[in-house]
Write a protein that holds these residues in place. Structure first.
Motif, PDB file in Angstrom:
ATOM      1  N   ALA A 178       0.834  -1.198   0.000  1.00 55.90           N
ATOM      2  CA  ALA A 178       0.000   0.000   0.000  1.00 55.90           C
ATOM      3  C   ALA A 178       0.873   1.254   0.000  1.00 55.90           C
ATOM      4  O   ALA A 178       0.591   2.220  -0.719  1.00 55.90           O
ATOM      5  N   VAL A 179       1.941   1.230   0.770  1.00 53.94           N
ATOM      6  CA  VAL A 179       2.870   2.364   0.808  1.00 53.94           C
ATOM      7  C   VAL A 179       3.526   2.540  -0.561  1.00 53.94           C
ATOM      8  O   VAL A 179       3.608   3.655  -1.088  1.00 53.94           O
ATOM      9  N   GLN A 198       3.226   5.780  -3.113  1.00 54.07           N
ATOM     10  CA  GLN A 198       4.390   6.496  -3.632  1.00 54.07           C
ATOM     11  C   GLN A 198       4.379   6.536  -5.160  1.00 54.07           C
ATOM     12  O   GLN A 198       4.641   7.577  -5.764  1.00 54.07           O
ATOM     13  N   ALA A 199       4.048   5.406  -5.786  1.00 50.43           N
ATOM     14  CA  ALA A 199       4.015   5.350  -7.247  1.00 50.43           C
ATOM     15  C   ALA A 199       2.921   6.254  -7.802  1.00 50.43           C
ATOM     16  O   ALA A 199       3.133   6.964  -8.797  1.00 50.43           O
ATOM     17  N   LEU A 200       1.757   6.258  -7.176  1.00 47.44           N
ATOM     18  CA  LEU A 200       0.661   7.119  -7.625  1.00 47.44           C
ATOM     19  C   LEU A 200       1.029   8.585  -7.480  1.00 47.44           C
ATOM     20  O   LEU A 200       0.822   9.387  -8.399  1.00 47.44           O
ATOM     21  N   THR A 201       1.600   8.943  -6.350  1.00 52.07           N
ATOM     22  CA  THR A 201       2.017  10.333  -6.122  1.00 52.07           C
ATOM     23  C   THR A 201       3.034  10.776  -7.164  1.00 52.07           C
ATOM     24  O   THR A 201       2.897  11.844  -7.768  1.00 52.07           O
ATOM     25  N   GLU A 202       4.045   9.956  -7.407  1.00 49.83           N
ATOM     26  CA  GLU A 202       5.073  10.294  -8.391  1.00 49.83           C
ATOM     27  C   GLU A 202       4.480  10.429  -9.793  1.00 49.83           C
ATOM     28  O   GLU A 202       4.826  11.352 -10.537  1.00 49.83           O
ATOM     29  N   LEU A 230      -3.184  15.286  -4.930  1.00 47.63           N
ATOM     30  CA  LEU A 230      -1.789  15.017  -5.297  1.00 47.63           C
ATOM     31  C   LEU A 230      -1.293  16.023  -6.325  1.00 47.63           C
ATOM     32  O   LEU A 230      -0.138  16.451  -6.272  1.00 47.63           O
ATOM     33  N   SER A 231      -2.158  16.421  -7.245  1.00 40.85           N
ATOM     34  CA  SER A 231      -1.787  17.415  -8.261  1.00 40.85           C
ATOM     35  C   SER A 231      -1.494  18.760  -7.626  1.00 40.85           C
ATOM     36  O   SER A 231      -0.553  19.449  -8.014  1.00 40.85           O
TER      37      SER A 231
END
Length: 97
Positions: free
Chosen positions: A34-35, A39-43, A72-73
């Motif tokens: 999940a972490v 992180q991947a989604l945020t990046e 996030l955007s």
């Protein structure tokens, strides 16, 4: 609607089935994955905002997916957001709601 304690199981070539998940053991790696997903989604989202010179537009549906993407955007640039609320009629079965 999937009732509490059940999961919806999909398999290629088979009809969806409900499966009892009340006895399922938790997976230790779930938190780690999940972490990593977060992180991947945020990046990914912030990369696209920067690629758009820091200004993006968003249509918000009111759900978690669009809200998450906009939050996030906003951490990476300016977001011009549009929201819309409209009554929606849903008929789940004949004669009922």
């Amino acid at each position: 609607m999937v009732p509490d304690g059940f999961g919806l199981l999909h398999a290629p070539g088979a009809a969806p089935q409900l499966g009892d998940v009340t006895g399922a053991d938790p997976v230790d790696e779930l938190h780690e994955h999940a972490v990593r997903f977060g992180q991947a989604l945020t990046e990914a989202v912030q990369h696209r905002v920067r690629a758009a010179d820091g200004v993006v537009g968003a249509d918000l549906s009111g759900g978690l997916d669009s809200s998450t993407a906009v939050m996030l955007s906003a951490d990476a640039g300016a977001v011009h957001a549009v929201t819309c609320t409209a009554p929606v009629l849903v008929r789940l079965r004949p004669g009922g709601a």
